[in-house]
Write a protein that holds these residues in place. Sequence first.
Motif, short mmCIF file in Angstrom:
data_model
loop_
_atom_site.label_atom_id
_atom_site.label_comp_id
_atom_site.label_asym_id
_atom_site.label_seq_id
_atom_site.Cartn_x
_atom_site.Cartn_y
_atom_site.Cartn_z
N VAL A 1 0.84 -1.20 0.00
CA VAL A 1 0.00 0.00 0.00
C VAL A 1 0.87 1.25 0.00
O VAL A 1 0.65 2.18 -0.79
CB VAL A 1 -0.95 0.00 1.22
N GLU A 2 1.87 1.27 0.87
CA GLU A 2 2.72 2.45 0.94
C GLU A 2 3.61 2.60 -0.29
O GLU A 2 3.91 3.72 -0.72
CB GLU A 2 3.56 2.42 2.22
N GLU A 3 4.04 1.49 -0.87
CA GLU A 3 4.84 1.58 -2.09
C GLU A 3 4.05 2.21 -3.23
O GLU A 3 4.56 3.04 -3.99
CB GLU A 3 5.33 0.19 -2.49
N VAL A 4 2.79 1.80 -3.36
CA VAL A 4 1.94 2.40 -4.38
C VAL A 4 1.72 3.88 -4.08
O VAL A 4 1.78 4.74 -4.98
CB VAL A 4 0.60 1.65 -4.48
N ALA A 5 1.48 4.20 -2.82
CA ALA A 5 1.27 5.60 -2.44
C ALA A 5 2.48 6.48 -2.75
O ALA A 5 2.33 7.66 -3.06
CB ALA A 5 0.94 5.69 -0.95
N ALA A 6 3.67 5.90 -2.69
CA ALA A 6 4.90 6.66 -2.89
C ALA A 6 5.34 6.71 -4.35
O ALA A 6 6.41 7.25 -4.64
CB ALA A 6 6.01 6.06 -2.04
N SER A 7 4.54 6.18 -5.25
CA SER A 7 4.95 6.09 -6.65
C SER A 7 3.86 6.58 -7.60
O SER A 7 2.73 6.86 -7.18
CB SER A 7 5.31 4.64 -7.00
N GLU A 8 4.21 6.64 -8.88
CA GLU A 8 3.24 7.04 -9.89
C GLU A 8 2.20 5.96 -10.15
O GLU A 8 1.22 6.20 -10.87
CB GLU A 8 3.97 7.37 -11.20
N GLN A 9 2.39 4.78 -9.55
CA GLN A 9 1.39 3.73 -9.70
C GLN A 9 0.04 4.16 -9.13
O GLN A 9 -1.00 3.69 -9.58
CB GLN A 9 1.86 2.44 -9.00
N LEU A 10 0.06 5.05 -8.15
CA LEU A 10 -1.21 5.51 -7.58
C LEU A 10 -2.05 6.21 -8.64
O LEU A 10 -3.24 5.93 -8.79
CB LEU A 10 -0.95 6.44 -6.40
N GLU A 11 -1.43 7.12 -9.38
CA GLU A 11 -2.18 7.83 -10.42
C GLU A 11 -2.64 6.88 -11.51
O GLU A 11 -3.75 7.03 -12.05
CB GLU A 11 -1.32 8.95 -11.01
N ALA A 12 -1.82 5.88 -11.83
CA ALA A 12 -2.22 4.90 -12.84
C ALA A 12 -3.42 4.09 -12.37
O ALA A 12 -4.35 3.81 -13.14
CB ALA A 12 -1.04 3.98 -13.18
N LEU A 13 -3.41 3.69 -11.09
CA LEU A 13 -4.54 2.95 -10.55
C LEU A 13 -5.80 3.82 -10.53
O LEU A 13 -6.90 3.34 -10.81
CB LEU A 13 -4.23 2.47 -9.13
N GLU A 14 -5.64 5.08 -10.19
CA GLU A 14 -6.80 5.97 -10.14
C GLU A 14 -7.41 6.16 -11.53
O GLU A 14 -8.64 6.18 -11.68
CB GLU A 14 -6.40 7.31 -9.53
N GLU A 15 -6.57 6.30 -12.53
CA GLU A 15 -7.09 6.41 -13.89
C GLU A 15 -7.84 5.14 -14.29
O GLU A 15 -8.93 5.20 -14.88
CB GLU A 15 -5.95 6.67 -14.88
N ALA A 16 -7.28 3.99 -13.94
CA ALA A 16 -7.96 2.73 -14.23
C ALA A 16 -9.27 2.62 -13.46
O ALA A 16 -10.26 2.10 -13.98
CB ALA A 16 -7.03 1.56 -13.89
#
Length: 324
Positions: free
Chosen positions: A279-294
């Motif tokens: 969870v924190e790794e995603v929060a600290a990376s651009e993966q969060l924005e990618a997940l939100e777009e998805a």
Amino acid sequence: MTWQDTEAYHFAPLPVETNPRGELRRVGVEVEFSGLCERKAASILQDLLGGTLEDTDSHLLIVRGSTLGDLEIELDTSLGKKNSGGVAGVQVKELLRGLVPVEIVTPPLVPDEVARFDAVIPALRDAGASGSRNGVFLGFGVHLNVEVVAPADPHTLRTVRAFGLLDPVLRAEKGIDVTRRMLPFVNAWPRALVDDLVAEKPDSLELLIDLIDPHVRTRNHALDLLPLLKHARPRLFEASYPDERSTKARPALHFRLPDSRINETGWSLQEPWEMWRLVEEVAASEQLEALEEAWRDHSRLGGVLRRESAWVRIAGDVLGRDKL
């Protein structure tokens, strides 16, 4: 015998390792189990970690001054708390034994200390400790009280958003026990809250409270935000949750989702630790924005196309992994 005599695992640091004071962030651990009484569990902890056993109550023991600080061992029910005694109270507690868990509660620990606590798990297992998958009605869990970087830090707010998106994935991939799914203690946040978090991207605790207020009324969610909100914004918390008296204010996110599988050979606290680190790794990376777009694309769909199982597959593709 000491904890050094047991197998120890390395616990990788959190993506943002320190708080604003430059200190390592700490994590309090709570482990629930049955099959082992409070006194036997306390004795094992004292043998392995040192300290003095304080007999506070027949169902609430404290190992004072262990190498990890003060450890509480108790029957995890309001009927098992201090001052709920008397003959009738003791009889009720004994009837509850096996249906409600014994719980070990640690103070906040740095990662190396979590590893030292984890090293005593095999001794508890060998003595008969039993987890959530060892019976039909045993919905026992592991809770992590994760110190935030700072209450209103962007990483804290991003972590809340990341968890909303990853909760279905964690449940699917880690196979959360059926009994725990049915009990009200680890409910998922409503989908409408995740929609709001993705749409609004709250950049303050005030906005976060406004967003969760219509959706979250109790602590019984896989990620409990109420202790942090009460700590950081006590007046706003009181206004939104005037009847919530059980919440203890603390600068931490209370992660309640993982199963306690303490009786299973090879199981370690590394499993819940790595669930949270994701969870924190995603929060600290651009993966969060990618997940939100998805998620936004996924939210436009209706009916069976918006099932949780479909989101789990989509999130796995976005993260580039088949299994967490």
